[in-house]
Design an enzyme around this catalytic site. Structure first.
Site, mmCIF file in Angstrom:
data_model
loop_
_atom_site.group_PDB
_atom_site.id
_atom_site.type_symbol
_atom_site.label_atom_id
_atom_site.label_comp_id
_atom_site.label_asym_id
_atom_site.label_seq_id
_atom_site.Cartn_x
_atom_site.Cartn_y
_atom_site.Cartn_z
ATOM 1 N N GLY A 188 -15.500 4.613 3.060
ATOM 2 C CA GLY A 188 -15.453 5.810 2.226
ATOM 3 C C GLY A 188 -15.286 7.143 2.934
ATOM 4 N N GLY A 189 -15.072 7.167 4.242
ATOM 5 C CA GLY A 189 -14.918 8.445 4.946
ATOM 6 C C GLY A 189 -13.731 9.241 4.403
ATOM 7 N N LYS A 190 -12.621 8.562 4.202
ATOM 8 C CA LYS A 190 -11.435 9.293 3.731
ATOM 9 C C LYS A 190 -11.555 9.618 2.246
ATOM 10 C CE LYS A 190 -8.535 7.325 7.342
ATOM 11 N NZ LYS A 190 -9.418 6.185 7.708
ATOM 12 N N ASP A 207 -11.530 -0.990 -3.046
ATOM 13 C CA ASP A 207 -11.563 -1.841 -1.853
ATOM 14 C C ASP A 207 -11.841 -3.270 -2.311
ATOM 15 O OD1 ASP A 207 -11.975 -1.165 1.406
ATOM 16 O OD2 ASP A 207 -12.640 -3.150 0.732
ATOM 17 N N ARG A 212 -18.054 -3.393 1.021
ATOM 18 C CA ARG A 212 -17.465 -2.098 1.389
ATOM 19 C C ARG A 212 -17.518 -1.119 0.207
ATOM 20 N NH1 ARG A 212 -15.778 -1.818 7.021
ATOM 21 N NH2 ARG A 212 -13.749 -0.934 6.559
ATOM 22 N N ASP A 237 -7.969 -6.561 -5.531
ATOM 23 C CA ASP A 237 -6.959 -6.752 -4.492
ATOM 24 C C ASP A 237 -5.897 -5.661 -4.657
ATOM 25 O OD1 ASP A 237 -4.906 -7.519 -2.835
ATOM 26 O OD2 ASP A 237 -5.152 -9.657 -3.233
ATOM 27 N N GLY A 238 -5.814 -4.801 -3.659
ATOM 28 C CA GLY A 238 -4.894 -3.664 -3.740
ATOM 29 C C GLY A 238 -3.442 -4.087 -3.912
ATOM 30 N N ASP A 255 -4.714 3.040 3.534
ATOM 31 C CA ASP A 255 -5.356 2.985 4.858
ATOM 32 C C ASP A 255 -5.746 1.522 5.100
ATOM 33 O OD1 ASP A 255 -6.540 4.099 7.205
ATOM 34 O OD2 ASP A 255 -8.500 4.020 6.233
ATOM 35 N N CYS A 310 -5.567 2.132 12.327
ATOM 36 C CA CYS A 310 -6.183 2.571 13.584
ATOM 37 C C CYS A 310 -5.801 1.590 14.700
ATOM 38 C CB CYS A 310 -7.684 2.759 13.437
ATOM 39 S SG CYS A 310 -8.551 1.322 12.824
#
Ligand SMILES: C[S@@+](CC[C@H](N)C(=O)[O-])C[C@H]1O[C@@H](n2cnc3c(N)ncnc32)[C@H](O)[C@@H]1O
Length: 384
Positions: A188-190, A207, A212, A237-238, A255, A310
């Site tokens: 959840g940072g973004k 998510d 998560r 499921d995205g 992301d 990342c």
């Protein structure tokens, strides 16, 4: 030069265990960390040449953080305390640099009037999402931030994250009143950064992992005032989003899960280079491409999606972007254009080290003087 696309022959090389021919099942196991390093040595030497040894050392050294200021909390006190520590707001600094670029005839940094100091988004053209404030210690300063604290409004004062994680959110260029989807949002940072722009009329944070999304809800609870009616949290499921909500959002952040290179060379726990996760690892570029395709289908024509990872791996970065553009054109008659983000290299040059040779998107390289990243991000505009 042609656009990179996913090539199964390349994929095999990058996702092979370099030690698999040496290691019979009865022999002592190599650690996941060691497998990750072997894999990276084999592939990143080719990808980055002479840069690889210094990137490698940096990946293995202590990472730097950024303190994303919670402007829902008592932010003036927080920024004052961070400035006492001699940390700098790198977003504000980039804005100043942008001002210099807009007025090149001015030899010195323009002095901003006080109202622009407190509302930096009002300053001249800024190609990024507005209102974000994130502090880092300057080049070479390896001080650490203390853990965040609860302020007088009952909310935590800042969120500690790899400062380069803010770049995909900045690149999304969220505008007031936008409807926004964060497709792979946990922990959840973004998502928090998207809310801190103050621009989201509606934000869907999704998510696939229940644990998560629970962490994400905890972040929202700790940082965002109680009325969060504009936020919807889902655990789907995205990859289904193109069917679930096609052409719906002004802005979509994709992301994706990746080899999380820094984690893979430091932690055995939850390491994707574990032997048992080999198939999962090999399937990553396919999953990433499917998520990006779904994210772009969920974007309105004319809207923007940002793809981010990342990892340093070009097979999970540029090649995935190239593959998604081809799938959208051939299977969905949908045209998508990669947008130039090279201005980021100029704006954020004091804080991050960028790889100069990305064909699409931008990549922050870990270096000892600025040990952030890796962070790859690419902005795509859906045209049709
Ligand atoms: C890099 S992390 C996201 C980090 C997050 N955006 C943040 O800034 O805190 C990738 C996330 O993708 C999620 N994920 C993996 N497969 C997915 C899928 N098929 N659909 C949606 N989310 C998925 C993982 O559970 C993981 O939380």
């Amino acid at each position: 030069m042609g656009r990179p696309s996913i090539d199964p022959v390349h994929l095999q090389g990058e996702f092979e265990d370099p030690l698999s021919s040496l290691q019979a099942s009865t022999e002592p196991k190599f650690s996941s960390i060691r497998l990750a390093l072997q894999n990276f040595d084999m592939n990143y030497k080719v990808q980055f040449g002479d840069l690889w040894p210094s990137i490698r050392v940096s990946l293995l050294s202590e990472q730097k953080y950024g303190a994303l200021v919670n402007t829902f909390s008592t932010w003036d006190q927080t920024t004052h305390e961070l400035e006492q520590l001699e940390a700098k707001d790198f977003v504000m600094e980039a804005q100043r640099r942008g001002q210099q670029k807009v007025f090149p005839e001015e030899a010195v940094t323009p002095v901003l009037p006080p109202e622009l100091e407190t509302h930096p988004h009002l300053a001249a053209p800024w190609p990024c999402s507005p209102n974000l404030r994130c502090y880092t210690f300057t080049r070479g300063d390896i001080s650490r931030f203390h853990p965040s604290r609860v302020g007088s409004l009952g909310l935590l004062d800042y969120y500690l994250m790899d400062a380069s994680s803010l770049l995909p959110v900045l690149a999304l260029d969220v505008q007031p009143g936008d409807s926004v989807l964060d497709l792979c949002a946990g922990p959840g940072g973004k998502t928090l950064a998207l809310l801190l722009t103050g621009c989201c009329r509606h934000l869907s944070a999704n998510d696939i992992s229940g644990s998560r999304t629970r962490r994400l809800k905890q972040v929202l609870h700790s940082y965002v005032p109680q009325d969060r009616s504009q936020v919807r949290v889902t655990s789907q499921d995205g990859r289904k989003w193109g069917d679930l909500e096609r052409s719906t959002y002004d802005r979509v952040l994709v992301d994706v899960p990746c080899t999380t290179d820094r984690h893979s060379v430091l932690e055995e726990d939850n390491n994707i280079f574990k032997r048992s996760r080999k198939t999962e690892r090999q399937m990553l570029p396919m999953l990433q491409m499917q998520l990006l395709v779904a994210g772009l289908l969920a974007t309105k024509p004319g809207g923007v999606a940002v793809y981010s990872t990342c990892t340093l791996s070009h097979l999970q970065n540029e090649y995935v972007v190239g593959g998604a553009i081809d799938v959208l054109a051939n299977q969905y008659q949908t045209d998508v254009q990669v947008e130039d983000l090279s201005c980021f290299r100029h704006l954020f040059q004091d804080t991050f080290s960028f790889f100069p040779s990305c064909r699409m998107g931008e990549l922050v390289l870990p270096v000892l003087w600025a040990n952030f990243g890796p962070m790859y991000f690419c902005r795509l505009r859906r045209l049709t």
